[in-house]
Design an enzyme around this catalytic site. Structure first.
Site, PDB file in Angstrom:
ATOM      1  N   LYS A   1      43.848  68.711  47.267  1.00  0.00           N
ATOM      2  CA  LYS A   1      43.803  67.421  46.575  1.00  0.00           C
ATOM      3  C   LYS A   1      44.242  66.338  47.546  1.00  0.00           C
ATOM      4  O   LYS A   1      45.392  66.334  48.009  1.00  0.00           O
ATOM      5  CB  LYS A   1      44.736  67.466  45.356  1.00  0.00           C
ATOM      6  CG  LYS A   1      45.001  66.128  44.692  1.00  0.00           C
ATOM      7  CD  LYS A   1      46.011  66.309  43.567  1.00  0.00           C
ATOM      8  CE  LYS A   1      46.445  64.970  42.994  1.00  0.00           C
ATOM      9  NZ  LYS A   1      47.341  65.125  41.833  1.00  0.00           N
TER      10      LYS A   1
ATOM     11  N   THR B   1      50.527  67.746  37.970  1.00  0.00           N
ATOM     12  CA  THR B   1      51.910  67.407  38.314  1.00  0.00           C
ATOM     13  C   THR B   1      52.801  68.636  38.174  1.00  0.00           C
ATOM     14  O   THR B   1      53.916  68.572  37.647  1.00  0.00           O
ATOM     15  CB  THR B   1      52.440  66.225  37.468  1.00  0.00           C
ATOM     16  OG1 THR B   1      51.423  65.228  37.335  1.00  0.00           O
ATOM     17  CG2 THR B   1      53.632  65.559  38.156  1.00  0.00           C
TER      18      THR B   1
ATOM     19  N   GLU C   1      42.981  67.324  33.107  1.00  0.00           N
ATOM     20  CA  GLU C   1      44.200  67.757  33.790  1.00  0.00           C
ATOM     21  C   GLU C   1      45.392  67.206  33.011  1.00  0.00           C
ATOM     22  O   GLU C   1      45.711  66.024  33.098  1.00  0.00           O
ATOM     23  CB  GLU C   1      44.205  67.241  35.234  1.00  0.00           C
ATOM     24  CG  GLU C   1      45.458  67.573  36.013  1.00  0.00           C
ATOM     25  CD  GLU C   1      45.503  66.885  37.366  1.00  0.00           C
ATOM     26  OE1 GLU C   1      46.610  66.498  37.792  1.00  0.00           O
ATOM     27  OE2 GLU C   1      44.437  66.734  38.004  1.00  0.00           O
TER      28      GLU C   1
END
Length: 212
Positions: free
Chosen positions: A130, A70, A41
């Site tokens: 998440k 992000t 990621e």
């Protein structure tokens, strides 16, 4: 949704990569992949994250599962998708941003902590919720969320280590996000690629013990 999550489930671990430069990000990702963790990621904390994503895909192809993290703006979501990101991760769940992420057709993972936030993310249609920062509640909190949300695909991020990996999956994680214990910032800044590979090997061995 099951088909869309097959790769995430099989990969199991996403290394949350934050690096001070694109060059260090690429070296770090290569070292982690060498260690057996194929999920990377690339966070937007990393400069030129879309360029890093594009280059990692060129280097590793289908051998790695590369996405963006992000993601906090629509522009970032679009740029990451255009770079070929397989998945998009946001630390929270903002309706307009989430819809834009879903519009890319990529696997979408957005952040939540409370039951209300989990419900909001599921209502928007995200692929994975998440749970962040998961270190606040630990595996027992993830297990508690399984009560009202038995079928929700949950991915804890924060506080995940090789030592507790089995506990997270036993609590019902579909996959886990691993930051400092895997993509260690000090090792990245020091260009200690052997350390990152060793960390990845420990995570990969722990995942194999659970799912082998």
């Amino acid at each position: 949704m099951t088909d869309r999550l097959d790769r995430a489930r099989a990969t199991g671990i996403l290394a949350v990569l934050r690096a001070p430069s694109p060059e260090l990000a690429l070296e770090a990702a290569d070292a982690i992949i060498r260690g057996g963790v194929a999920g990377i990621e690339v966070t937007y904390s990393t400069p030129d994250a879309p360029a890093v994503i594009r280059e990692l895909i060129a280097r590793h192809g289908d051998a790695a599962y590369i996405g963006a993290g992000t993601v906090t703006t629509v522009e970032q979501a679009t740029a990451a998708a255009d770079a070929g990101a397989a998945f998009l991760v946001s630390p929270g769940t903002l309706p307009d941003l989430t819809r834009a992420m879903l519009d890319t057709g990529r696997v979408v993972m957005t952040g939540a902590m409370t039951p209300t936030e989990v419900m909001s993310a599921l209502a928007l249609g995200v692929d994975v919720v998440k749970i962040f920062p998961a270190s606040l509640g630990g595996p027992s909190y993830l297990g508690a969320l399984r009560g009202p949300f038995p079928d929700a695909p949950l991915m804890p991020t924060g506080g995940v280590s090789p030592e507790n990996l089995a506990d997270w999956f036993a609590a019902g994680a579909v996959a886990v996000g691993a930051g400092g214990d895997l993509a260690n910032s000090a090792s990245i800044k020091a260009s200690d690629w052997a350390d990152l590979t060793r960390r990845a090997e420990k995570f990969a061995a722990a995942f194999s013990a659970v799912h082998g």
